[in-house]
Write a protein that holds these residues in place. Structure first.
Motif, PDB file in Angstrom:
ATOM      1  N   SER A  80      24.716  54.690  27.093  1.00 24.73           N
ATOM      2  CA  SER A  80      24.565  56.137  26.954  1.00 24.73           C
ATOM      3  C   SER A  80      24.219  56.534  25.525  1.00 24.73           C
ATOM      4  O   SER A  80      23.493  57.509  25.299  1.00 24.73           O
ATOM      5  CB  SER A  80      25.847  56.857  27.403  1.00 24.73           C
ATOM      6  OG  SER A  80      26.948  56.423  26.641  1.00 24.73           O
ATOM      7  N   LYS A  93      20.465  55.704  25.028  1.00 19.30           N
ATOM      8  CA  LYS A  93      19.642  56.733  25.659  1.00 19.30           C
ATOM      9  C   LYS A  93      19.631  58.006  24.821  1.00 19.30           C
ATOM     10  O   LYS A  93      18.585  58.651  24.657  1.00 19.30           O
ATOM     11  CB  LYS A  93      20.164  57.045  27.056  1.00 19.30           C
ATOM     12  CG  LYS A  93      19.381  58.150  27.757  1.00 19.30           C
ATOM     13  CD  LYS A  93      19.950  58.492  29.131  1.00 19.30           C
ATOM     14  CE  LYS A  93      19.183  59.656  29.755  1.00 19.30           C
ATOM     15  NZ  LYS A  93      19.748  60.038  31.084  1.00 19.30           N
ATOM     16  N   TRP A 124      31.140  63.712  37.020  1.00 20.60           N
ATOM     17  CA  TRP A 124      30.343  62.475  37.084  1.00 20.60           C
ATOM     18  C   TRP A 124      30.969  61.467  38.036  1.00 20.60           C
ATOM     19  O   TRP A 124      30.268  60.778  38.785  1.00 20.60           O
ATOM     20  CB  TRP A 124      30.221  61.869  35.694  1.00 20.60           C
ATOM     21  CG  TRP A 124      29.442  62.712  34.726  1.00 20.60           C
ATOM     22  CD1 TRP A 124      28.418  63.556  35.026  1.00 20.60           C
ATOM     23  CD2 TRP A 124      29.627  62.785  33.306  1.00 20.60           C
ATOM     24  NE1 TRP A 124      27.943  64.152  33.866  1.00 20.60           N
ATOM     25  CE2 TRP A 124      28.664  63.697  32.807  1.00 20.60           C
ATOM     26  CE3 TRP A 124      30.497  62.187  32.403  1.00 20.60           C
ATOM     27  CZ2 TRP A 124      28.558  64.020  31.448  1.00 20.60           C
ATOM     28  CZ3 TRP A 124      30.396  62.494  31.054  1.00 20.60           C
ATOM     29  CH2 TRP A 124      29.439  63.391  30.590  1.00 20.60           C
ATOM     30  N   ASP A 181      26.168  65.897  38.562  1.00 16.53           N
ATOM     31  CA  ASP A 181      25.501  65.955  37.269  1.00 16.53           C
ATOM     32  C   ASP A 181      25.787  67.301  36.621  1.00 16.53           C
ATOM     33  O   ASP A 181      26.091  68.288  37.305  1.00 16.53           O
ATOM     34  CB  ASP A 181      23.984  65.793  37.414  1.00 16.53           C
ATOM     35  CG  ASP A 181      23.583  64.367  37.751  1.00 16.53           C
ATOM     36  OD1 ASP A 181      24.035  63.454  37.048  1.00 16.53           O
ATOM     37  OD2 ASP A 181      22.845  64.171  38.737  1.00 16.53           O
ATOM     38  N   ASP A 192      17.830  65.127  33.877  1.00 12.03           N
ATOM     39  CA  ASP A 192      17.572  63.976  33.015  1.00 12.03           C
ATOM     40  C   ASP A 192      16.927  64.351  31.674  1.00 12.03           C
ATOM     41  O   ASP A 192      17.157  63.694  30.670  1.00 12.03           O
ATOM     42  CB  ASP A 192      16.678  62.964  33.742  1.00 12.03           C
ATOM     43  CG  ASP A 192      17.393  62.260  34.877  1.00 12.03           C
ATOM     44  OD1 ASP A 192      18.643  62.281  34.886  1.00 12.03           O
ATOM     45  OD2 ASP A 192      16.714  61.687  35.749  1.00 12.03           O
ATOM     46  N   SER A 246      35.033  57.887  35.378  1.00 13.52           N
ATOM     47  CA  SER A 246      33.974  58.019  34.384  1.00 13.52           C
ATOM     48  C   SER A 246      34.595  58.435  33.054  1.00 13.52           C
ATOM     49  O   SER A 246      35.820  58.587  32.950  1.00 13.52           O
ATOM     50  CB  SER A 246      32.930  59.048  34.841  1.00 13.52           C
ATOM     51  OG  SER A 246      31.794  59.020  33.980  1.00 13.52           O
ATOM     52  N   LYS A 283      30.650  52.621  31.996  1.00 12.07           N
ATOM     53  CA  LYS A 283      30.724  53.515  33.151  1.00 12.07           C
ATOM     54  C   LYS A 283      30.511  54.981  32.788  1.00 12.07           C
ATOM     55  O   LYS A 283      30.356  55.814  33.677  1.00 12.07           O
ATOM     56  CB  LYS A 283      32.097  53.379  33.829  1.00 12.07           C
ATOM     57  CG  LYS A 283      32.419  51.979  34.311  1.00 12.07           C
ATOM     58  CD  LYS A 283      33.818  51.921  34.903  1.00 12.07           C
ATOM     59  CE  LYS A 283      34.164  50.519  35.365  1.00 12.07           C
ATOM     60  NZ  LYS A 283      35.543  50.443  35.929  1.00 12.07           N
ATOM     61  N   ARG A 310      29.072  58.469  30.414  1.00 14.07           N
ATOM     62  CA  ARG A 310      27.816  59.139  30.113  1.00 14.07           C
ATOM     63  C   ARG A 310      27.909  59.899  28.797  1.00 14.07           C
ATOM     64  O   ARG A 310      28.991  60.291  28.365  1.00 14.07           O
ATOM     65  CB  ARG A 310      27.448  60.122  31.222  1.00 14.07           C
ATOM     66  CG  ARG A 310      27.270  59.509  32.606  1.00 14.07           C
ATOM     67  CD  ARG A 310      26.604  60.516  33.526  1.00 14.07           C
ATOM     68  NE  ARG A 310      26.688  60.140  34.929  1.00 14.07           N
ATOM     69  CZ  ARG A 310      26.140  60.832  35.907  1.00 14.07           C
ATOM     70  NH1 ARG A 310      25.464  61.946  35.645  1.00 14.07           N
ATOM     71  NH2 ARG A 310      26.260  60.434  37.170  1.00 14.07           N
ATOM     72  N   THR A 311      26.751  60.108  28.203  1.00 16.47           N
ATOM     73  CA  THR A 311      26.606  60.980  27.044  1.00 16.47           C
ATOM     74  C   THR A 311      25.535  62.003  27.396  1.00 16.47           C
ATOM     75  O   THR A 311      24.426  61.621  27.764  1.00 16.47           O
ATOM     76  CB  THR A 311      26.171  60.193  25.797  1.00 16.47           C
ATOM     77  OG1 THR A 311      27.139  59.181  25.506  1.00 16.47           O
ATOM     78  CG2 THR A 311      26.044  61.123  24.598  1.00 16.47           C
ATOM     79  N   TYR A 352      22.448  64.414  27.385  1.00 13.68           N
ATOM     80  CA  TYR A 352      21.182  64.274  26.663  1.00 13.68           C
ATOM     81  C   TYR A 352      20.448  65.601  26.694  1.00 13.68           C
ATOM     82  O   TYR A 352      20.012  66.070  27.751  1.00 13.68           O
ATOM     83  CB  TYR A 352      20.334  63.193  27.328  1.00 13.68           C
ATOM     84  CG  TYR A 352      19.016  62.904  26.631  1.00 13.68           C
ATOM     85  CD1 TYR A 352      18.960  61.997  25.585  1.00 13.68           C
ATOM     86  CD2 TYR A 352      17.837  63.537  27.020  1.00 13.68           C
ATOM     87  CE1 TYR A 352      17.760  61.713  24.941  1.00 13.68           C
ATOM     88  CE2 TYR A 352      16.635  63.265  26.398  1.00 13.68           C
ATOM     89  CZ  TYR A 352      16.600  62.351  25.355  1.00 13.68           C
ATOM     90  OH  TYR A 352      15.414  62.085  24.726  1.00 13.68           O
TER      91      TYR A 352
END
Length: 423
Positions: free
Chosen positions: A129, A132, A212, A217, A221, A303, A373, A375-376, A378
């Motif tokens: 993450s 990305k 998550w 979401d 994306d 998560s 597992k 997320r960050t 974006y």
């Protein structure tokens, strides 16, 4: 994003746009060996200073190059970077809160690391993450520097008093609420849970993982459209709202803006609550027998919000080879285990989650295992849309927790999307 930097602002000066037109390719490649006795400057915010200095001290002890670290107050740091960018005088290396990475990369503040990172042997093991977050239009501009994860803390002593099994933390968000209600029945100054109800960053850091974990979401994306008006988000807010309305969450949760969040948990009167993984030692130091578990969705899953900082080479440095020598070393097993894990930090490499230091404490193994597992978020305009005290997200949070929830999420989604798309 980490809660330690929740109140800072980040209005980028016009100098960022100026730099973007001149520094996309970075400085000229120096000649000679990368470890040639060059002095490198590294800037960081106060929240990450101790880790940055630990990296630098260990590197300096074994290399001819020397890294000099300068830290600035969290609130002042974005403006300091903006000023340096405008003057084309960025440091050789600078760290940034990971949620700012896309913004800084898009404005050309960091040198392009794509080819160097692609050749790094363990690139696929770096916190996905974070990688990305520091990627813009398919190019890599920074690497993971520090990791801060959101986890669930629970007081084993209060669990035992409430008749709960201290060895069995919640495995669903509904079970989390049940445990909190059970502990709250102890009465007195004990409450079931606690949260930062007047702190947009606190809420995103600790409630988003439940969305998550449920397969939902928060953003698209590309980071240009919000998705907070979902059933999954509504369910999470509804659960926390009920805990507050029923008096299970400590009353101070409504006005908690971040600064006294840790202190509330350190008092030893909160049964179970989410928070930053970096608080583990601080809680244990207060004599709390604290357990750690993943944040879950309403009916399961797990998560985490992968916060912390990324580190890149200043676009105006001119010492890219030497600076990369330091960056590559920070990603090595020597640094990740011998510096980060040794000091009970979270390795930025997923293949080193279990190591000689973390294996001594199962809680650290649990924390480290969440990196792959989590997320960050974006988004180029993340700060103005979510972290800023005047952001539409904080207004949404207040409405969802303490006002008209349905209206708050619908109107908030539109307002946040508009903010994300600001030029």
């Amino acid at each position: 994003m980490t809660p330690r930097g929740l109140r800072r602002t980040a209005v980028l000066a016009a100098g960022l746009l100026l730099l973007a037109t001149t520094a996309c390719g970075g400085g000229e490649e120096p000649t000679g060996a990368a470890d040639d006795g060059t002095t490198l400057t590294l800037w960081t915010r106060a929240a990450t200073e101790s880790v940055s200095r630990a990296y630098a001290d260990a590197y300096n002890a074994g290399h001819r190059n020397k890294v000099e670290v300068t830290a600035y107050p969290n609130e002042e740091y974005p403006a300091k970077l903006a000023s340096a960018a405008g003057a084309k005088a960025l440091p050789d290396l600078f760290a940034a809160d990971v949620v700012f990475a896309a913004q800084y990369a898009s404005r050309g503040l960091w040198a392009d690391l794509t080819d160097r990172f692609a050749a790094f042997p363990e690139k696929d093991a770096m916190a996905p993450s974070h990688v990305k977050a520091a990627t813009w239009e398919g190019r890599t501009y920074a690497v993971p520097h520090t990791i801060d994860l959101s986890v669930l803390f629970y007081d084993k002593g209060l669990y035992a008093k409430a008749g709960l099994d201290p060895a069995k933390p919640p495995t669903t968000l509904r079970e989390f609420a049940e445990h909190a209600r059970k502990v709250d029945q102890l009465g007195g100054d004990v409450h079931g849970t606690y949260f930062g109800g007047n702190c947009g960053g606190c809420v995103e850091f600790t409630l988003w993982p439940s969305v998550w974990a449920a397969g939902g979401d928060v953003l698209d994306d590309g980071g240009t459209h919000a998705k907070i008006d979902s059933a999954a988000m509504a369910d999470v807010f509804a659960l926390y709202r009920s805990l507050y309305e029923d008096g299970v969450a400590a009353p101070a949760s409504k006005d908690e803006a971040g600064p006294t969040w840790l202190g509330a948990l350190q008092a030893g009167t909160i049964g179970v609550a989410p928070g930053p993984s970096t608080w583990l030692d601080a809680l244990a130091a207060k004599g709390i027998d604290v357990g750690v578990a993943p944040i879950t969705g309403l009916t399961g899953g797990e998560s985490t919000f992968v916060g912390g900082d990324t580190l890149g080479i200043g676009a105006t440095s001119g010492k890219e080879a030497q600076a990369w020598d330091f960056l590559a070393w920070t990603m090595s097993e020597e640094a990740q285990v011998g510096v980060v894990a040794k000091n009970k930090g979270v390795p930025t490499r997923t293949d080193l989650a279990a190591n000689e230091h973390s294996s001594a404490d199962p809680r650290l193994v649990t924390v480290n295992g969440l990196v792959a597992k989590g997320r960050t978020p974006y988004a180029q305009n993340f700060n103005s849309s979510f972290n800023d005290p005047q952001s539409p997200w904080l207004k949404t949070v207040r409405g969802a927790l303490f006002g008209d929830a349905a209206t708050a999420l619908a109107e908030g989604n539109a307002a946040i999307t508009k903010s994300l798309q600001q030029g």
